[in-house]
Design a protein around this motif. Sequence first.
Motif, PDB file in Angstrom:
ATOM      1  N   TRP A  32      -7.386  13.558   2.904  1.00 23.03           N
ATOM      2  CA  TRP A  32      -6.624  12.988   1.795  1.00 23.03           C
ATOM      3  C   TRP A  32      -7.600  12.353   0.822  1.00 23.03           C
ATOM      4  O   TRP A  32      -8.707  11.975   1.181  1.00 23.03           O
ATOM      5  CB  TRP A  32      -5.685  11.905   2.286  1.00 23.03           C
ATOM      6  CG  TRP A  32      -4.512  12.382   3.091  1.00 23.03           C
ATOM      7  CD1 TRP A  32      -4.109  13.674   3.292  1.00 23.03           C
ATOM      8  CD2 TRP A  32      -3.605  11.560   3.815  1.00 23.03           C
ATOM      9  NE1 TRP A  32      -3.003  13.705   4.089  1.00 23.03           N
ATOM     10  CE2 TRP A  32      -2.668  12.417   4.431  1.00 23.03           C
ATOM     11  CE3 TRP A  32      -3.486  10.196   4.003  1.00 23.03           C
ATOM     12  CZ2 TRP A  32      -1.631  11.944   5.204  1.00 23.03           C
ATOM     13  CZ3 TRP A  32      -2.451   9.726   4.777  1.00 23.03           C
ATOM     14  CH2 TRP A  32      -1.537  10.595   5.369  1.00 23.03           C
ATOM     15  N   SER A  33      -7.185  12.189  -0.389  1.00 18.43           N
ATOM     16  CA  SER A  33      -8.004  11.502  -1.382  1.00 18.43           C
ATOM     17  C   SER A  33      -8.038  10.011  -1.064  1.00 18.43           C
ATOM     18  O   SER A  33      -7.002   9.382  -0.846  1.00 18.43           O
ATOM     19  CB  SER A  33      -7.419  11.714  -2.780  1.00 18.43           C
ATOM     20  OG  SER A  33      -8.022  10.831  -3.690  1.00 18.43           O
ATOM     21  N   PHE A  34      -9.240   9.423  -1.006  1.00 17.16           N
ATOM     22  CA  PHE A  34      -9.355   7.984  -0.804  1.00 17.16           C
ATOM     23  C   PHE A  34      -8.713   7.226  -1.961  1.00 17.16           C
ATOM     24  O   PHE A  34      -8.275   6.083  -1.797  1.00 17.16           O
ATOM     25  CB  PHE A  34     -10.819   7.563  -0.666  1.00 17.16           C
ATOM     26  CG  PHE A  34     -11.305   7.514   0.738  1.00 17.16           C
ATOM     27  CD1 PHE A  34     -10.758   6.641   1.658  1.00 17.16           C
ATOM     28  CD2 PHE A  34     -12.340   8.345   1.150  1.00 17.16           C
ATOM     29  CE1 PHE A  34     -11.213   6.590   2.958  1.00 17.16           C
ATOM     30  CE2 PHE A  34     -12.801   8.301   2.454  1.00 17.16           C
ATOM     31  CZ  PHE A  34     -12.236   7.426   3.363  1.00 17.16           C
ATOM     32  N   GLY A  35      -8.634   7.863  -3.122  1.00 21.77           N
ATOM     33  CA  GLY A  35      -8.000   7.225  -4.260  1.00 21.77           C
ATOM     34  C   GLY A  35      -6.557   6.862  -3.980  1.00 21.77           C
ATOM     35  O   GLY A  35      -6.064   5.829  -4.437  1.00 21.77           O
ATOM     36  N   LYS A  36      -5.859   7.699  -3.195  1.00 21.46           N
ATOM     37  CA  LYS A  36      -4.472   7.395  -2.835  1.00 21.46           C
ATOM     38  C   LYS A  36      -4.389   6.162  -1.944  1.00 21.46           C
ATOM     39  O   LYS A  36      -3.449   5.389  -2.033  1.00 21.46           O
ATOM     40  CB  LYS A  36      -3.830   8.594  -2.151  1.00 21.46           C
ATOM     41  CG  LYS A  36      -3.644   9.779  -3.068  1.00 21.46           C
ATOM     42  CD  LYS A  36      -3.104  10.974  -2.320  1.00 21.46           C
ATOM     43  CE  LYS A  36      -3.037  12.173  -3.248  1.00 21.46           C
ATOM     44  NZ  LYS A  36      -2.653  13.396  -2.540  1.00 21.46           N
ATOM     45  N   VAL A  37      -5.365   5.984  -1.084  1.00 18.69           N
ATOM     46  CA  VAL A  37      -5.413   4.797  -0.239  1.00 18.69           C
ATOM     47  C   VAL A  37      -5.736   3.581  -1.106  1.00 18.69           C
ATOM     48  O   VAL A  37      -5.095   2.535  -0.999  1.00 18.69           O
ATOM     49  CB  VAL A  37      -6.465   4.959   0.878  1.00 18.69           C
ATOM     50  CG1 VAL A  37      -6.555   3.697   1.716  1.00 18.69           C
ATOM     51  CG2 VAL A  37      -6.150   6.165   1.747  1.00 18.69           C
ATOM     52  N   TYR A  38      -6.711   3.724  -1.992  1.00 17.59           N
ATOM     53  CA  TYR A  38      -7.137   2.605  -2.837  1.00 17.59           C
ATOM     54  C   TYR A  38      -6.094   2.213  -3.873  1.00 17.59           C
ATOM     55  O   TYR A  38      -6.149   1.112  -4.419  1.00 17.59           O
ATOM     56  CB  TYR A  38      -8.447   2.937  -3.545  1.00 17.59           C
ATOM     57  CG  TYR A  38      -9.612   3.207  -2.627  1.00 17.59           C
ATOM     58  CD1 TYR A  38      -9.672   2.671  -1.352  1.00 17.59           C
ATOM     59  CD2 TYR A  38     -10.666   4.006  -3.038  1.00 17.59           C
ATOM     60  CE1 TYR A  38     -10.742   2.926  -0.508  1.00 17.59           C
ATOM     61  CE2 TYR A  38     -11.749   4.259  -2.207  1.00 17.59           C
ATOM     62  CZ  TYR A  38     -11.776   3.719  -0.944  1.00 17.59           C
ATOM     63  OH  TYR A  38     -12.841   3.964  -0.115  1.00 17.59           O
ATOM     64  N   LEU A  39      -5.142   3.094  -4.162  1.00 11.37           N
ATOM     65  CA  LEU A  39      -4.062   2.753  -5.100  1.00 11.37           C
ATOM     66  C   LEU A  39      -3.219   1.586  -4.587  1.00 11.37           C
ATOM     67  O   LEU A  39      -2.521   0.939  -5.367  1.00 11.37           O
ATOM     68  CB  LEU A  39      -3.161   3.957  -5.352  1.00 11.37           C
ATOM     69  CG  LEU A  39      -3.560   4.887  -6.478  1.00 11.37           C
ATOM     70  CD1 LEU A  39      -2.598   6.065  -6.554  1.00 11.37           C
ATOM     71  CD2 LEU A  39      -3.621   4.159  -7.800  1.00 11.37           C
ATOM     72  N   ALA A  40      -3.303   1.303  -3.305  1.00  8.08           N
ATOM     73  CA  ALA A  40      -2.575   0.161  -2.752  1.00  8.08           C
ATOM     74  C   ALA A  40      -3.006  -1.136  -3.432  1.00  8.08           C
ATOM     75  O   ALA A  40      -2.201  -2.060  -3.584  1.00  8.08           O
ATOM     76  CB  ALA A  40      -2.807   0.062  -1.246  1.00  8.08           C
ATOM     77  N   ILE A  41      -4.252  -1.203  -3.861  1.00 12.89           N
ATOM     78  CA  ILE A  41      -4.767  -2.432  -4.479  1.00 12.89           C
ATOM     79  C   ILE A  41      -4.070  -2.720  -5.810  1.00 12.89           C
ATOM     80  O   ILE A  41      -3.455  -3.781  -5.961  1.00 12.89           O
ATOM     81  CB  ILE A  41      -6.302  -2.362  -4.636  1.00 12.89           C
ATOM     82  CG1 ILE A  41      -6.969  -2.226  -3.270  1.00 12.89           C
ATOM     83  CG2 ILE A  41      -6.824  -3.585  -5.387  1.00 12.89           C
ATOM     84  CD1 ILE A  41      -8.443  -1.856  -3.333  1.00 12.89           C
ATOM     85  N   PRO A  42      -4.125  -1.822  -6.796  1.00 13.85           N
ATOM     86  CA  PRO A  42      -3.448  -2.159  -8.061  1.00 13.85           C
ATOM     87  C   PRO A  42      -1.930  -2.200  -7.942  1.00 13.85           C
ATOM     88  O   PRO A  42      -1.279  -3.021  -8.596  1.00 13.85           O
ATOM     89  CB  PRO A  42      -3.912  -1.068  -9.030  1.00 13.85           C
ATOM     90  CG  PRO A  42      -4.332   0.067  -8.176  1.00 13.85           C
ATOM     91  CD  PRO A  42      -4.851  -0.547  -6.911  1.00 13.85           C
ATOM     92  N   VAL A  43      -1.346  -1.356  -7.110  1.00 11.29           N
ATOM     93  CA  VAL A  43       0.111  -1.369  -6.947  1.00 11.29           C
ATOM     94  C   VAL A  43       0.550  -2.689  -6.324  1.00 11.29           C
ATOM     95  O   VAL A  43       1.496  -3.337  -6.789  1.00 11.29           O
ATOM     96  CB  VAL A  43       0.587  -0.157  -6.110  1.00 11.29           C
ATOM     97  CG1 VAL A  43       2.043  -0.295  -5.708  1.00 11.29           C
ATOM     98  CG2 VAL A  43       0.370   1.139  -6.873  1.00 11.29           C
ATOM     99  N   GLY A  44      -0.135  -3.104  -5.270  1.00 11.42           N
ATOM    100  CA  GLY A  44       0.201  -4.372  -4.626  1.00 11.42           C
ATOM    101  C   GLY A  44      -0.002  -5.559  -5.543  1.00 11.42           C
ATOM    102  O   GLY A  44       0.828  -6.478  -5.591  1.00 11.42           O
ATOM    103  N   ALA A  45      -1.086  -5.559  -6.312  1.00 14.92           N
ATOM    104  CA  ALA A  45      -1.339  -6.660  -7.248  1.00 14.92           C
ATOM    105  C   ALA A  45      -0.295  -6.676  -8.358  1.00 14.92           C
ATOM    106  O   ALA A  45       0.155  -7.757  -8.772  1.00 14.92           O
ATOM    107  CB  ALA A  45      -2.745  -6.543  -7.834  1.00 14.92           C
ATOM    108  N   ALA A  46       0.123  -5.502  -8.833  1.00 14.00           N
ATOM    109  CA  ALA A  46       1.160  -5.450  -9.872  1.00 14.00           C
ATOM    110  C   ALA A  46       2.486  -5.988  -9.330  1.00 14.00           C
ATOM    111  O   ALA A  46       3.186  -6.738 -10.024  1.00 14.00           O
ATOM    112  CB  ALA A  46       1.327  -4.014 -10.381  1.00 14.00           C
TER     113      ALA A  46
END
Length: 145
Positions: free
Chosen positions: A101-115
Amino acid sequence: MSVLVILNVITRYAFSYSFTWVEEVTRYMMIWATFLGAGLALRVGGHIAIDTLPNALPAGPARWVRSLIVAVIAASLLAVIWLGIEYAEFGWEQETPVLNWSFGKVYLAIPVGAALMLVHLFFVAPRWIRSGEWERIEGFDPQAL
């Protein structure tokens, strides 16, 4: 997560077979659950906070201090959103070891969670600034732990 881990433990010891993808999936599920749940914890006052100063001040200055705290939290969350997006873009072309899987999909948790935390902050900030009170959920006390 629990079901997957328990299933993997049972199959490993009972059948000498382990699902190689379970550890990776549950790790990413935990990351997403943490970031998605952080906003809900903020909403009920479940994050660690030192409120000695606002509690020791008269009502007017206490509201000013709480307003300043909300502004700092909002600015911090905006920075986390910005940096989280950059981090997700950076990892988008990298792949996870087992599932590819793309690590970017995992890292998207950061901006989504902060938003989501920022959204929750805007919902609770007016009440908290006025009175220092968080939302209450029947039968739940975030400071009980």
